[in-house]
Design a protein around this motif. Sequence first.
Motif, PDB file in Angstrom:
ATOM      1  N   ARG A   1     -48.683 -11.964  38.803  1.00 20.40           N
ATOM      2  CA  ARG A   1     -47.736 -12.455  39.719  1.00 20.40           C
ATOM      3  C   ARG A   1     -48.248 -13.079  40.807  1.00 20.40           C
ATOM      4  NH1 ARG A   1     -44.053 -13.112  36.398  1.00 20.40           N
ATOM      5  NH2 ARG A   1     -42.924 -13.453  38.250  1.00 20.40           N
TER       6      ARG A   1
ATOM      7  N   PRO B   1     -43.264  -9.846  48.552  1.00 18.55           N
ATOM      8  CA  PRO B   1     -42.607 -10.386  47.171  1.00 18.55           C
ATOM      9  C   PRO B   1     -43.428 -11.074  46.429  1.00 18.55           C
ATOM     10  CG  PRO B   1     -41.817 -11.833  49.337  1.00 18.55           C
ATOM     11  CD  PRO B   1     -42.921 -10.751  49.448  1.00 18.55           C
ATOM     12  N   VAL B   2     -43.097 -10.877  45.123  1.00 17.96           N
ATOM     13  CA  VAL B   2     -43.715 -11.744  44.064  1.00 17.96           C
ATOM     14  C   VAL B   2     -42.796 -12.463  43.644  1.00 17.96           C
ATOM     15  CG1 VAL B   2     -45.366  -9.892  43.562  1.00 17.96           C
ATOM     16  CG2 VAL B   2     -43.252 -10.021  42.185  1.00 17.96           C
ATOM     17  N   HIS B   3     -43.056 -13.645  43.005  1.00 19.71           N
ATOM     18  CA  HIS B   3     -42.421 -14.749  42.440  1.00 19.71           C
ATOM     19  C   HIS B   3     -43.002 -15.392  41.001  1.00 19.71           C
ATOM     20  CE1 HIS B   3     -41.403 -15.679  46.483  1.00 19.71           C
ATOM     21  NE2 HIS B   3     -42.767 -15.350  46.926  1.00 19.71           N
ATOM     22  N   GLU B   4     -42.021 -16.244  40.733  1.00 20.33           N
ATOM     23  CA  GLU B   4     -42.173 -16.651  38.991  1.00 20.33           C
ATOM     24  C   GLU B   4     -43.370 -17.409  38.989  1.00 20.33           C
ATOM     25  OE1 GLU B   4     -39.098 -17.595  36.070  1.00 20.33           O
ATOM     26  OE2 GLU B   4     -37.829 -17.432  37.921  1.00 20.33           O
TER      27      GLU B   4
ATOM     28  N   TYR C   1     -39.684  -4.819  45.825  1.00 21.31           N
ATOM     29  CA  TYR C   1     -40.207  -5.276  47.193  1.00 21.31           C
ATOM     30  C   TYR C   1     -39.132  -4.537  48.326  1.00 21.31           C
ATOM     31  CZ  TYR C   1     -40.680  -8.164  51.428  1.00 21.31           C
ATOM     32  OH  TYR C   1     -40.948  -8.531  52.522  1.00 21.31           O
TER      33      TYR C   1
ATOM     34  N   TRP D   1     -39.053  -6.872  39.991  1.00 18.37           N
ATOM     35  CA  TRP D   1     -39.899  -7.230  41.298  1.00 18.37           C
ATOM     36  C   TRP D   1     -39.262  -7.189  42.461  1.00 18.37           C
ATOM     37  CZ3 TRP D   1     -44.325  -6.053  39.220  1.00 18.37           C
ATOM     38  CH2 TRP D   1     -44.801  -6.544  37.741  1.00 18.37           C
ATOM     39  N   ALA D   2     -38.269  -7.835  42.555  1.00 22.19           N
ATOM     40  CA  ALA D   2     -37.422  -8.074  43.866  1.00 22.19           C
ATOM     41  C   ALA D   2     -36.876  -6.536  44.214  1.00 22.19           C
ATOM     42  CB  ALA D   2     -36.147  -8.906  43.582  1.00 22.19           C
TER      43      ALA D   2
ATOM     44  N   MET E   1     -37.356 -10.449  36.476  1.00 27.78           N
ATOM     45  CA  MET E   1     -37.663 -10.858  37.771  1.00 27.78           C
ATOM     46  C   MET E   1     -36.958  -9.852  38.742  1.00 27.78           C
ATOM     47  SD  MET E   1     -39.857 -12.968  38.165  1.00 27.78           S
ATOM     48  CE  MET E   1     -39.582 -13.256  39.996  1.00 27.78           C
ATOM     49  N   GLN E   2     -35.875  -9.342  38.514  1.00 25.99           N
ATOM     50  CA  GLN E   2     -35.097  -8.432  39.303  1.00 25.99           C
ATOM     51  C   GLN E   2     -36.044  -7.076  39.553  1.00 25.99           C
ATOM     52  OE1 GLN E   2     -32.079  -9.177  41.071  1.00 25.99           O
ATOM     53  NE2 GLN E   2     -32.944  -7.485  42.146  1.00 25.99           N
TER      54      GLN E   2
END
Length: 172
Positions: free
Chosen positions: A124, A169-172, A161, A157-158, A154-155
């Motif tokens: 990530r 936070p991690v992103h795509e 956090y 990871w959200a 993705m949810q």
Amino acid sequence: SLSLCLMFVCCTRNQPFLPHLPPPPLNLLRQWIECMPEGTFNNIMAANVINLIDHDVDLLRLCNTHNIRVHAAAVFATGLLVGGSKYRYGKVPPEVQQRVVQWQRLAERHGVPLPAVAVQFPLRFACVEFVALGCHTPEQVQANRQHFTTVVPMQLWADAYQQKLLKVPVHE
């Protein structure tokens, strides 16, 4: 000595691999990256510092800034995230065990196995180029392959956090 440890932690154009040297402490690694000329380090292999239990955000930011590629190793936290009973080859501290339980619950809520979350987490970060996985049997090789191909929402990871399981936070 400093020069020998430097050769161990970086894959330079002149000396890519010295297996007999111990890795330096992370704070020393950060200092070397900051004080050495740009381009000294092409990449580093970092073990036990980019996993669901431990993630050195400062090191990752520094590698991003200096265009250093990271190869993440020990993403299962010495086996703890795949059902092992040791953490950094010793007894598991209660606070670490609690984090493992929180990650297990989060993975279950999102319908994915915890090892898949562990394998994909380092990727990530933009500076992480490879994840190195240890395995002893053909079955473990196959399981690791499956962990890489499992879709982690993705949810997750959200939520991680928001639950303070991740420092950033991690992103795509």
